[in-house]
Scaffold this motif. Sequence first.
Motif, short mmCIF file in Angstrom:
data_model
loop_
_atom_site.label_atom_id
_atom_site.label_comp_id
_atom_site.label_asym_id
_atom_site.label_seq_id
_atom_site.Cartn_x
_atom_site.Cartn_y
_atom_site.Cartn_z
N ARG A 1 0.86 -1.18 0.00
CA ARG A 1 0.00 0.00 0.00
C ARG A 1 0.90 1.24 0.00
O ARG A 1 1.67 1.45 0.93
N HIS B 1 -0.95 -1.42 -4.11
CA HIS B 1 -2.23 -0.73 -4.04
C HIS B 1 -1.96 0.76 -3.93
O HIS B 1 -1.66 1.27 -2.84
N ARG C 1 -6.36 -1.64 -14.16
CA ARG C 1 -6.61 -1.79 -12.73
C ARG C 1 -8.11 -1.83 -12.45
O ARG C 1 -8.87 -1.03 -12.97
N ASP D 1 -11.28 -1.48 -7.33
CA ASP D 1 -10.83 -1.69 -5.95
C ASP D 1 -9.33 -1.93 -5.86
O ASP D 1 -8.81 -2.24 -4.79
N GLY D 2 -8.61 -1.77 -6.99
CA GLY D 2 -7.18 -1.98 -6.99
C GLY D 2 -6.37 -0.73 -6.72
O GLY D 2 -5.13 -0.78 -6.73
N PHE D 3 -7.04 0.36 -6.50
CA PHE D 3 -6.39 1.62 -6.13
C PHE D 3 -7.46 2.51 -5.51
O PHE D 3 -8.64 2.18 -5.53
N GLU D 4 -7.05 3.63 -4.96
CA GLU D 4 -8.05 4.52 -4.37
C GLU D 4 -7.60 5.96 -4.44
O GLU D 4 -6.41 6.26 -4.56
#
Length: 308
Positions: free
Chosen positions: A184, A223, A246, A249-252
């Motif tokens: 992360r 992530h 991606r 839910d693979g990044f934010e």
Amino acid sequence: MLRQVLSALARSGRAEVAATSFPPSVRAARHRIAGDTPDDAVRVARELHEAGLAVGFHHLGPEVTDERGAEAEVRAQLALIDRLAGAGLAAGADIALRPSALGLRLPGRDAERPATGNAARVCAAAFGAGATVTFGAEEHPLVEPALALVEELRKEYPGVGATVQSYLRRAHDQCRALAGEGSRVRLRRGGHDAPASVAFKSPKEIDASYVRCLKVLMAGQGHPVVATQDRCLVDIAAALAVVNERRPDGFEFEARYGVRPAEQRRMAGLGAMVRVRVPYGPNWYPYLARTLAEAVSGRWCAGPRRAR
């Protein structure tokens, strides 16, 4: 010039006393700060969850100058996790930790040892409750010790997150080192004072560095957490996510509490994962002054074509 004034005010004890004792300024701060207590943070978290937003927490405690202060920070974090678990809000939450608040800045050659132990206590409670932990940004002399702390903790808690600041010249290399499987990595522009030998100075250079880091993170196996609300950088991040296939839910995206809330909800409504970083705690004045200083700093948009 305005940013310099606000940065100076963030370090002014006299300005802090004036602001925190003046009721209108306290009321104004509540648009950006959840409140002083964990219960205030939980209340805001519930409201954000109901709006479809993920939540991260940033405890605003006093400057840590001894082991008792570090222990108080640990207790404050454990109290928050306990309140979140009791409210059914711990799963999926992110707890921000400052290594300096856990004792990393304390004098002595073995300062990393108590900081590691303190961090491990919080990690055990957070991951046990279904939350994540991300270490926040530090001033440049503490960046390398903080990343070493993250590396040590990941031996037992692989999901521990790290923050990279694009204003630092080593940001690109740090992203490459951190972008492994399951890692992360929170990317922010940053803004601590630092010499030109270690930091970019112009908004153009800082944003160009941010885009270079985004390319590494979006192409990596970790992530990425896109910690900016600069619209141009957000658009570039979204484009790079598509290019690198991606999943949503693979990044934010990470946004600040109280800053463009309608935009936060709009992005979440389009399917993006948006996490709102909620600051809370009694020592809110320096944080508020620093964030206002960052808000008035210049911006340079690299443009979508640069993201290819």
